[in-house]
Design a protein around this motif. Structure first.
Motif, PDB file in Angstrom:
ATOM      1  N   GLN A  28       0.843  -1.200   0.000  1.00 47.16           N
ATOM      2  CA  GLN A  28       0.000   0.000   0.000  1.00 47.16           C
ATOM      3  C   GLN A  28       0.871   1.240   0.000  1.00 47.16           C
ATOM      4  O   GLN A  28       1.702   1.421   0.883  1.00 47.16           O
ATOM      5  N   PHE A  29       0.663   2.107  -0.973  1.00 48.41           N
ATOM      6  CA  PHE A  29       1.305   3.419  -0.995  1.00 48.41           C
ATOM      7  C   PHE A  29       0.326   4.409  -0.379  1.00 48.41           C
ATOM      8  O   PHE A  29      -0.805   4.544  -0.849  1.00 48.41           O
ATOM      9  N   SER A  30       0.771   5.076   0.696  1.00 43.95           N
ATOM     10  CA  SER A  30      -0.077   5.992   1.445  1.00 43.95           C
ATOM     11  C   SER A  30       0.595   7.346   1.586  1.00 43.95           C
ATOM     12  O   SER A  30       1.790   7.481   1.333  1.00 43.95           O
ATOM     13  N   SER A  31      -0.187   8.317   2.044  1.00 45.21           N
ATOM     14  CA  SER A  31       0.366   9.615   2.414  1.00 45.21           C
ATOM     15  C   SER A  31      -0.264  10.022   3.747  1.00 45.21           C
ATOM     16  O   SER A  31      -1.335   9.540   4.126  1.00 45.21           O
ATOM     17  N   ALA A  32       0.400  10.919   4.454  1.00 40.69           N
ATOM     18  CA  ALA A  32       0.041  11.247   5.830  1.00 40.69           C
ATOM     19  C   ALA A  32      -1.397  11.727   6.012  1.00 40.69           C
ATOM     20  O   ALA A  32      -2.054  11.350   6.976  1.00 40.69           O
ATOM     21  N   PHE A  33      -1.905  12.560   5.120  1.00 37.08           N
ATOM     22  CA  PHE A  33      -3.220  13.156   5.324  1.00 37.08           C
ATOM     23  C   PHE A  33      -4.308  12.501   4.483  1.00 37.08           C
ATOM     24  O   PHE A  33      -5.360  13.076   4.269  1.00 37.08           O
ATOM     25  N   ASP A  66      11.270   8.036  -5.098  1.00 31.54           N
ATOM     26  CA  ASP A  66      11.993   7.278  -6.125  1.00 31.54           C
ATOM     27  C   ASP A  66      11.177   6.085  -6.600  1.00 31.54           C
ATOM     28  O   ASP A  66      11.006   5.862  -7.802  1.00 31.54           O
ATOM     29  N   LEU A  67      10.624   5.338  -5.666  1.00 26.77           N
ATOM     30  CA  LEU A  67       9.828   4.159  -5.995  1.00 26.77           C
ATOM     31  C   LEU A  67       8.488   4.562  -6.617  1.00 26.77           C
ATOM     32  O   LEU A  67       8.032   3.943  -7.584  1.00 26.77           O
ATOM     33  N   VAL A  68       7.878   5.608  -6.086  1.00 31.30           N
ATOM     34  CA  VAL A  68       6.611   6.122  -6.629  1.00 31.30           C
ATOM     35  C   VAL A  68       6.777   6.473  -8.105  1.00 31.30           C
ATOM     36  O   VAL A  68       5.963   6.087  -8.947  1.00 31.30           O
ATOM     37  N   ARG A  69       7.855   7.182  -8.417  1.00 31.43           N
ATOM     38  CA  ARG A  69       8.106   7.572  -9.810  1.00 31.43           C
ATOM     39  C   ARG A  69       8.414   6.359 -10.682  1.00 31.43           C
ATOM     40  O   ARG A  69       7.922   6.257 -11.808  1.00 31.43           O
ATOM     41  N   ALA A  70       9.234   5.453 -10.183  1.00 32.34           N
ATOM     42  CA  ALA A  70       9.616   4.269 -10.963  1.00 32.34           C
ATOM     43  C   ALA A  70       8.409   3.400 -11.305  1.00 32.34           C
ATOM     44  O   ALA A  70       8.358   2.793 -12.376  1.00 32.34           O
ATOM     45  N   LEU A  71       7.425   3.364 -10.401  1.00 33.81           N
ATOM     46  CA  LEU A  71       6.240   2.524 -10.615  1.00 33.81           C
ATOM     47  C   LEU A  71       5.062   3.286 -11.221  1.00 33.81           C
ATOM     48  O   LEU A  71       4.029   2.705 -11.519  1.00 33.81           O
ATOM     49  N   GLY A  72       5.206   4.596 -11.375  1.00 34.72           N
ATOM     50  CA  GLY A  72       4.126   5.390 -11.960  1.00 34.72           C
ATOM     51  C   GLY A  72       2.925   5.554 -11.046  1.00 34.72           C
ATOM     52  O   GLY A  72       1.799   5.692 -11.519  1.00 34.72           O
ATOM     53  N   ILE A  73       3.153   5.560  -9.736  1.00 34.30           N
ATOM     54  CA  ILE A  73       2.064   5.754  -8.774  1.00 34.30           C
ATOM     55  C   ILE A  73       1.642   7.219  -8.842  1.00 34.30           C
ATOM     56  O   ILE A  73       2.464   8.113  -8.721  1.00 34.30           O
ATOM     57  N   PRO A  77      -4.688   6.150  -1.764  1.00 33.10           N
ATOM     58  CA  PRO A  77      -3.889   4.939  -1.716  1.00 33.10           C
ATOM     59  C   PRO A  77      -3.808   4.253  -3.074  1.00 33.10           C
ATOM     60  O   PRO A  77      -4.749   4.300  -3.856  1.00 33.10           O
ATOM     61  N   THR A  78      -2.678   3.649  -3.320  1.00 33.33           N
ATOM     62  CA  THR A  78      -2.520   2.725  -4.436  1.00 33.33           C
ATOM     63  C   THR A  78      -2.071   1.400  -3.841  1.00 33.33           C
ATOM     64  O   THR A  78      -1.192   1.373  -2.979  1.00 33.33           O
ATOM     65  N   VAL A  79      -2.692   0.321  -4.293  1.00 38.42           N
ATOM     66  CA  VAL A  79      -2.387  -1.002  -3.775  1.00 38.42           C
ATOM     67  C   VAL A  79      -1.801  -1.861  -4.897  1.00 38.42           C
ATOM     68  O   VAL A  79      -2.358  -1.914  -5.996  1.00 38.42           O
ATOM     69  N   GLN A  91      -2.788  -4.026  -9.717  1.00 33.17           N
ATOM     70  CA  GLN A  91      -2.559  -2.681  -9.188  1.00 33.17           C
ATOM     71  C   GLN A  91      -3.859  -1.921  -9.277  1.00 33.17           C
ATOM     72  O   GLN A  91      -4.554  -1.990 -10.292  1.00 33.17           O
ATOM     73  N   ALA A  92      -4.185  -1.192  -8.199  1.00 30.18           N
ATOM     74  CA  ALA A  92      -5.411  -0.404  -8.198  1.00 30.18           C
ATOM     75  C   ALA A  92      -5.218   0.839  -7.345  1.00 30.18           C
ATOM     76  O   ALA A  92      -4.545   0.800  -6.319  1.00 30.18           O
ATOM     77  N   ALA A  93      -5.812   1.943  -7.765  1.00 31.68           N
ATOM     78  CA  ALA A  93      -5.771   3.186  -7.010  1.00 31.68           C
ATOM     79  C   ALA A  93      -7.120   3.394  -6.340  1.00 31.68           C
ATOM     80  O   ALA A  93      -8.157   2.981  -6.850  1.00 31.68           O
ATOM     81  N   GLY A  94      -7.103   4.037  -5.187  1.00 28.59           N
ATOM     82  CA  GLY A  94      -8.323   4.286  -4.437  1.00 28.59           C
ATOM     83  C   GLY A  94      -8.548   3.203  -3.398  1.00 28.59           C
ATOM     84  O   GLY A  94      -7.842   2.204  -3.352  1.00 28.59           O
ATOM     85  N   MET A  95      -9.519   3.438  -2.525  1.00 22.07           N
ATOM     86  CA  MET A  95      -9.805   2.480  -1.462  1.00 22.07           C
ATOM     87  C   MET A  95     -10.488   1.241  -2.039  1.00 22.07           C
ATOM     88  O   MET A  95     -11.540   1.346  -2.663  1.00 22.07           O
ATOM     89  N   PRO A  96      -9.886   0.071  -1.817  1.00 28.57           N
ATOM     90  CA  PRO A  96     -10.469  -1.152  -2.388  1.00 28.57           C
ATOM     91  C   PRO A  96     -11.573  -1.727  -1.499  1.00 28.57           C
ATOM     92  O   PRO A  96     -11.655  -1.428  -0.311  1.00 28.57           O
ATOM     93  N   ARG A  97     -12.395  -2.544  -2.102  1.00 28.07           N
ATOM     94  CA  ARG A  97     -13.363  -3.327  -1.336  1.00 28.07           C
ATOM     95  C   ARG A  97     -12.654  -4.611  -0.901  1.00 28.07           C
ATOM     96  O   ARG A  97     -11.814  -5.135  -1.632  1.00 28.07           O
ATOM     97  N   LYS A  98     -12.996  -5.099   0.251  1.00 33.04           N
ATOM     98  CA  LYS A  98     -12.355  -6.306   0.788  1.00 33.04           C
ATOM     99  C   LYS A  98     -12.486  -7.482  -0.181  1.00 33.04           C
ATOM    100  O   LYS A  98     -11.531  -8.217  -0.417  1.00 33.04           O
TER     101      LYS A  98
END
Length: 109
Positions: A28-33, A66-73, A77-79, A91-98
């Motif tokens: 999971q790629f996240s950010s603080a806020f 560095d990783l965000v750019r390399a993967l095109g995130i 959230p991106t999972v 790969q999916a962006a946004g909050m996923p359903r379980k």
């Protein structure tokens, strides 16, 4: 930085900051806020806890540009769903359903 397998990125402990799961990883790629990131964290941790050998790894996007750019995130959230070899299988962006996370994990294990 990233390994390659048939042209696909391969992520290991060096890129992820911790050991990947034995069978699969939910990255999971996240950010603080990011409000949806908190809910995504709970969903992914729950799914990882249900399936033996699956790890949930959260990466702060701001700390790993560095990783965000390399993967095109592009958003959080991106999972990423990684198989045992560290290849990105979903790969999916946004909050996923379980249910969607469980289905995507099926492609990795």
């Amino acid at each position: 930085m990233l390994g390659q397998d048939d042209g696909r990125a391969v992520l290991g402990a060096a890129e992820l900051g911790e050991e990947p799961g034995e069978r699969a990883s939910l990255v999971q790629f996240s950010s603080a806020f990011c409000q949806p990131c908190r809910a995504t964290r709970r969903i992914l941790a729950d799914v990882a806890g249900m399936v033996e050998g699956v790890a949930h790894i959260e990466i702060d996007a701001e700390d790993r540009l560095d990783l965000v750019r390399a993967l095109g995130i592009e958003k959080t959230p991106t999972v990423l769903v990684l198989d045992a070899a560290g290849r990105i299988v979903r790969q999916a962006a946004g909050m996923p359903r379980k249910a969607d996370v469980i289905a995507a994990l099926g492609a990795a294990v």
